[in-house]
Design an enzyme around this catalytic site. Structure first.
Site, PDB file in Angstrom:
ATOM      1  N   GLY A  13       0.811  -1.223   0.000  1.00 60.50           N
ATOM      2  CA  GLY A  13       0.000   0.000   0.000  1.00 60.50           C
ATOM      3  C   GLY A  13       0.836   1.260   0.000  1.00 60.50           C
ATOM      4  N   GLY A  19       2.627   4.893   3.388  1.00 60.92           N
ATOM      5  CA  GLY A  19       3.535   3.916   2.761  1.00 60.92           C
ATOM      6  C   GLY A  19       4.602   4.622   1.943  1.00 60.92           C
ATOM      7  N   LYS A  20       4.201   5.656   1.214  1.00 63.85           N
ATOM      8  CA  LYS A  20       5.154   6.423   0.402  1.00 63.85           C
ATOM      9  C   LYS A  20       6.151   7.153   1.319  1.00 63.85           C
ATOM     10  CE  LYS A  20       5.425  10.107  -3.020  1.00 63.85           C
ATOM     11  NZ  LYS A  20       4.699  11.162  -3.735  1.00 63.85           N
ATOM     12  N   CYS A  64       0.069  -5.181  -6.410  1.00 59.15           N
ATOM     13  CA  CYS A  64      -0.147  -6.317  -5.507  1.00 59.15           C
ATOM     14  C   CYS A  64      -1.381  -6.069  -4.644  1.00 59.15           C
ATOM     15  CB  CYS A  64       1.079  -6.506  -4.608  1.00 59.15           C
ATOM     16  SG  CYS A  64       0.799  -7.708  -3.293  1.00 59.15           S
ATOM     17  N   VAL A  66      -3.067  -7.262  -1.395  1.00 61.63           N
ATOM     18  CA  VAL A  66      -2.618  -8.000  -0.208  1.00 61.63           C
ATOM     19  C   VAL A  66      -3.597  -9.085   0.247  1.00 61.63           C
ATOM     20  CG1 VAL A  66      -1.149  -6.168   0.725  1.00 61.63           C
ATOM     21  CG2 VAL A  66      -3.572  -6.251   1.389  1.00 61.63           C
ATOM     22  N   ASN A  94       1.519  -2.298   5.349  1.00 62.31           N
ATOM     23  CA  ASN A  94       0.959  -0.961   5.543  1.00 62.31           C
ATOM     24  C   ASN A  94      -0.417  -0.786   4.884  1.00 62.31           C
ATOM     25  OD1 ASN A  94       1.197   2.154   5.794  1.00 62.31           O
ATOM     26  ND2 ASN A  94       1.030   1.812   3.590  1.00 62.31           N
ATOM     27  N   GLN A 151     -15.498   6.080  15.915  1.00 60.43           N
ATOM     28  CA  GLN A 151     -15.063   6.822  14.736  1.00 60.43           C
ATOM     29  C   GLN A 151     -16.161   6.668  13.694  1.00 60.43           C
ATOM     30  OE1 GLN A 151     -14.515   4.933  12.106  1.00 60.43           O
ATOM     31  NE2 GLN A 151     -13.903   2.939  12.860  1.00 60.43           N
ATOM     32  N   TYR A 157     -13.028  -1.426  11.106  1.00 60.79           N
ATOM     33  CA  TYR A 157     -11.672  -0.858  11.148  1.00 60.79           C
ATOM     34  C   TYR A 157     -11.036  -1.127  12.504  1.00 60.79           C
ATOM     35  CZ  TYR A 157      -7.851   2.476  10.527  1.00 60.79           C
ATOM     36  OH  TYR A 157      -6.602   3.052  10.426  1.00 60.79           O
ATOM     37  N   LYS A 161      -7.788  -3.563  13.377  1.00 64.47           N
ATOM     38  CA  LYS A 161      -6.532  -3.013  13.900  1.00 64.47           C
ATOM     39  C   LYS A 161      -6.189  -3.608  15.262  1.00 64.47           C
ATOM     40  CE  LYS A 161      -5.569  -0.363  10.384  1.00 64.47           C
ATOM     41  NZ  LYS A 161      -4.412  -0.642   9.530  1.00 64.47           N
TER      42      LYS A 161
HETATM   43  N1  NAI Z   1      -4.094   8.156   8.034  1.00 62.58           N
HETATM   44  C1  NAI Z   1      -4.458   7.812   9.245  1.00 62.58           C
HETATM   45  O1  NAI Z   1      -5.151   8.525   9.949  1.00 62.58           O
HETATM   46  C2  NAI Z   1      -3.977   6.525   9.806  1.00 62.58           C
HETATM   47  C3  NAI Z   1      -3.675   5.464   9.006  1.00 62.58           C
HETATM   48  N2  NAI Z   1      -3.330   4.268   9.569  1.00 62.58           N
HETATM   49  C4  NAI Z   1      -3.020   3.126   8.746  1.00 62.58           C
HETATM   50  O2  NAI Z   1      -1.903   3.428   7.918  1.00 62.58           O
HETATM   51  C5  NAI Z   1      -1.944   2.633   6.748  1.00 62.58           C
HETATM   52  C6  NAI Z   1      -1.721   3.516   5.540  1.00 62.58           C
HETATM   53  O3  NAI Z   1      -2.836   4.373   5.406  1.00 62.58           O
HETATM   54  P1  NAI Z   1      -2.762   5.837   4.815  1.00 62.58           P
HETATM   55  O4  NAI Z   1      -1.470   6.077   4.179  1.00 62.58           O
HETATM   56  O5  NAI Z   1      -3.232   6.745   5.821  1.00 62.58           O
HETATM   57  O6  NAI Z   1      -3.904   5.760   3.721  1.00 62.58           O
HETATM   58  P2  NAI Z   1      -3.840   5.686   2.128  1.00 62.58           P
HETATM   59  O7  NAI Z   1      -5.233   5.461   1.692  1.00 62.58           O
HETATM   60  O8  NAI Z   1      -3.116   6.838   1.583  1.00 62.58           O
HETATM   61  O9  NAI Z   1      -2.930   4.397   1.885  1.00 62.58           O
HETATM   62  C7  NAI Z   1      -3.393   3.095   1.919  1.00 62.58           C
HETATM   63  C8  NAI Z   1      -2.935   2.401   0.665  1.00 62.58           C
HETATM   64  O10 NAI Z   1      -3.344   1.039   0.742  1.00 62.58           O
HETATM   65  C9  NAI Z   1      -3.720   0.660  -0.567  1.00 62.58           C
HETATM   66  N3  NAI Z   1      -4.571  -0.508  -0.574  1.00 62.58           N
HETATM   67  C10 NAI Z   1      -5.890  -0.578  -0.268  1.00 62.58           C
HETATM   68  N4  NAI Z   1      -6.341  -1.816  -0.433  1.00 62.58           N
HETATM   69  C11 NAI Z   1      -5.297  -2.563  -0.841  1.00 62.58           C
HETATM   70  C12 NAI Z   1      -5.121  -3.915  -1.171  1.00 62.58           C
HETATM   71  N5  NAI Z   1      -6.138  -4.776  -1.153  1.00 62.58           N
HETATM   72  N6  NAI Z   1      -3.888  -4.344  -1.534  1.00 62.58           N
HETATM   73  C13 NAI Z   1      -2.868  -3.487  -1.573  1.00 62.58           C
HETATM   74  N7  NAI Z   1      -2.961  -2.186  -1.298  1.00 62.58           N
HETATM   75  C14 NAI Z   1      -4.160  -1.724  -0.918  1.00 62.58           C
HETATM   76  C15 NAI Z   1      -4.415   1.889  -1.129  1.00 62.58           C
HETATM   77  O11 NAI Z   1      -4.491   1.843  -2.530  1.00 62.58           O
HETATM   78  C16 NAI Z   1      -3.573   3.003  -0.582  1.00 62.58           C
HETATM   79  O12 NAI Z   1      -2.574   3.407  -1.489  1.00 62.58           O
HETATM   80  C17 NAI Z   1      -3.290   1.925   6.773  1.00 62.58           C
HETATM   81  O13 NAI Z   1      -3.125   0.618   7.253  1.00 62.58           O
HETATM   82  C18 NAI Z   1      -4.101   2.744   7.763  1.00 62.58           C
HETATM   83  O14 NAI Z   1      -5.124   2.016   8.361  1.00 62.58           O
HETATM   84  C19 NAI Z   1      -3.247   4.113  10.929  1.00 62.58           C
HETATM   85  C20 NAI Z   1      -3.536   5.136  11.757  1.00 62.58           C
HETATM   86  C21 NAI Z   1      -3.884   6.438  11.277  1.00 62.58           C
HETATM   87  C1  LIG Z   2     -12.098   4.894  10.287  1.00 60.07           C
HETATM   88  C2  LIG Z   2     -11.173   6.013  10.552  1.00 60.07           C
HETATM   89  C3  LIG Z   2     -10.277   6.058   9.392  1.00 60.07           C
HETATM   90  C4  LIG Z   2      -9.097   6.519   9.283  1.00 60.07           C
HETATM   91  C5  LIG Z   2      -8.343   7.218  10.300  1.00 60.07           C
HETATM   92  C6  LIG Z   2      -7.143   6.475  10.732  1.00 60.07           C
HETATM   93  O1  LIG Z   2      -6.980   5.340  10.012  1.00 60.07           O
HETATM   94  C7  LIG Z   2      -7.061   6.228  12.237  1.00 60.07           C
HETATM   95  O2  LIG Z   2      -6.688   4.927  12.471  1.00 60.07           O
HETATM   96  C8  LIG Z   2      -8.327   6.589  12.873  1.00 60.07           C
HETATM   97  C9  LIG Z   2      -8.421   7.116  14.062  1.00 60.07           C
HETATM   98  C10 LIG Z   2      -9.687   7.606  14.501  1.00 60.07           C
HETATM   99  C11 LIG Z   2      -9.851   8.047  15.752  1.00 60.07           C
HETATM  100  C12 LIG Z   2     -11.139   8.535  16.179  1.00 60.07           C
HETATM  101  C13 LIG Z   2     -11.399   8.890  17.418  1.00 60.07           C
HETATM  102  C14 LIG Z   2     -10.412   8.833  18.441  1.00 60.07           C
HETATM  103  C15 LIG Z   2     -10.767   9.219  19.691  1.00 60.07           C
HETATM  104  C16 LIG Z   2      -9.793   9.309  20.688  1.00 60.07           C
HETATM  105  O3  LIG Z   2      -8.637   9.061  20.478  1.00 60.07           O
HETATM  106  C17 LIG Z   2     -10.262   9.735  22.020  1.00 60.07           C
HETATM  107  C18 LIG Z   2      -9.190   9.590  22.980  1.00 60.07           C
HETATM  108  C19 LIG Z   2      -8.636  10.562  23.574  1.00 60.07           C
HETATM  109  C20 LIG Z   2      -8.994  11.953  23.419  1.00 60.07           C
HETATM  110  C21 LIG Z   2      -7.996  12.720  24.184  1.00 60.07           C
HETATM  111  C22 LIG Z   2      -8.443  14.124  24.362  1.00 60.07           C
HETATM  112  O4  LIG Z   2      -9.613  14.419  24.131  1.00 60.07           O
HETATM  113  O5  LIG Z   2      -7.588  14.909  24.748  1.00 60.07           O
END
Ligand code: NAI
Ligand SMILES: CC/C=C\C[C@H](O)[C@H](O)/C=C/C=C/C=C\C=C\C(=O)C/C=C\CCC(=O)O
Length: 310
Positions: A13, A19-20, A64, A66, A94, A151, A157, A161
């Protein structure tokens, strides 16, 4: 510190987003990176950009999916062929999706099965016990793998995770490292400004932003990722929160379980007329009372021993 110079790395990803970012940082340390994604055009554009910066012999892109173990095996083999090596040193699982658009089955397939496909293959190929050279696996989970918070995109999700965190802790043991020479690490970022958020409405973004005190930028996650990759102990889980240095999260589940079980054991001696232990709603306030009582006793004992000592 784990030296990345000359190492071979595969990142799922990695056409864009985190990932980039990880790929760029690894390339800056002198490694060769195989980018993989289902997004062909974006992947090729990123490959072109990195080839310009780091050279054609150090960057390669492969399509690819995954969810398909055969696909993962194929890109592993193609990456080895491209870099003219018989092994890869690092796998970063990732790829991930939010799951609302995909539905829960595909969300679990990508976020969980995808990680398991990668880890299973990497452990087989890297294992010193199998004649491999060892290596490192980094699984990208989320803060939502560490605790449950609402969320906007549904339960799949969070479920995927938290399963990734549990799985990584299960397999990332000192025994696996001693036997196979593989370190297994987990990264749990808070919400980060990447294309994954494109599917959220302004209202959803505002709500999440409020909950987490602002979004991370990819470069802060990238820095944390490098610290984890280069210095993290196997089985460790690193969290990334806005404006904080990255920090490790120990598995405290067992400690809490023992604490509550001890309370439950004590409650066996409290007459049923006082409370009904089968009723959870009543049970928990009593548990809290016992916990507070235990804390008070503990503080008194600690204080009393201080008086005796000084
Ligand atoms: N951006 C955020 O807030 C957060 C992201 N993450 C995790 O980080 C990782 C990367 O996400 P981001 O860069 O934020 O999002 P993104 O959407 O930019 O990157 C995810 C990549 O995974 C690829 N992908 C989706 N399905 C796929 C499959 N079946 N096979 C291969 N590749 C596939 C997508 O095409 C995309 O390029 C994810 O696992 C996400 O859940 C975790 C915490 C926070
Ligand atoms: C489905 C969401 C999609 C993408 C976002 C990212 O992949 C990431 O993994 C998502 C995180 C979403 C978080 C949403 C709510 C989180 C809530 C809290 O963390 C609350 C906890 C503490 C708050 C602390 C404070 O208020 O100071």
């Amino acid at each position: 510190m784990f030296n990345l110079s000359g190492k071979t790395v595969l990142i799922t990803g990695s056409a864009g987003g985190l990932g980039k970012e990880f790929a760029q940082r690894i390339l800056q340390q002198g490694a060769k990176v195989c980018l993989t994604d289902i997004k062909t055009e974006l992947g090729q554009a990123t490959e072109k950009e990195f080839v310009k910066a780091f050279g054609a012999d150090r960057v390669h892109f492969e399509v690819c999916n995954v969810t398909n173990a055969d696909d993962v095996l194929k890109v592993w083999q193609n990456a080895c062929q491209k870099f003219e090596v018989d092994h890869l040193d690092v796998l970063v699982n990732n790829a991930g999706v939010m799951g609302e658009k995909e539905g829960w089955k595909l969300c679990l397939d990508i976020n969980l099965r995808g990680v398991l496909n990668g880890c299973t293959l990497a452990m087989e190929k890297m294992s010193r016990a199998n004649g491999g050279r060892g290596g490192v696996i980094v699984n990208v989970a989320s803060i939502l793998g560490l605790f449950n918070a609402q969320q906007p995109k549904g339960w799949a999700y969070n479920t995927s995770k938290s399963a990734v965190v549990t799985y990584s802790r299960c397999v990332g043991t000192a025994e696996t490292e001693a036997q196979d020479g593989i370190r297994i690490l987990t990264l749990c970022p808070s919400v980060t400004q990447t294309p994954i958020l494109d599917g959220c409405t302004q209202a959803e973004l505002a709500e999440m932003k409020k909950n987490v005190g602002g979004f991370l930028q990819a470069d802060q996650v990238g820095k944390a990722f490098m610290t984890l990759l280069q210095t993290g102990q196997t089985g460790s889980v690193m969290s990334v929160w806005k404006d904080c240095p990255p920090y490790y999260i120990p598995d405290t589940g067992m400690g809490l379980f023992i604490l509550y079980t001890t309370c439950a054991m004590v409650m066996r001696f409290v007459p049923k007329s006082v409370f009904d232990p089968t009723n959870g709603l009543k049970f928990f306030p009593h548990m809290t009372f016992i916990l507070v009582a235990m804390l008070v006793v503990w503080i008194l004992v600690a204080k009393f021993s201080m008086w005796l000592l000084f």
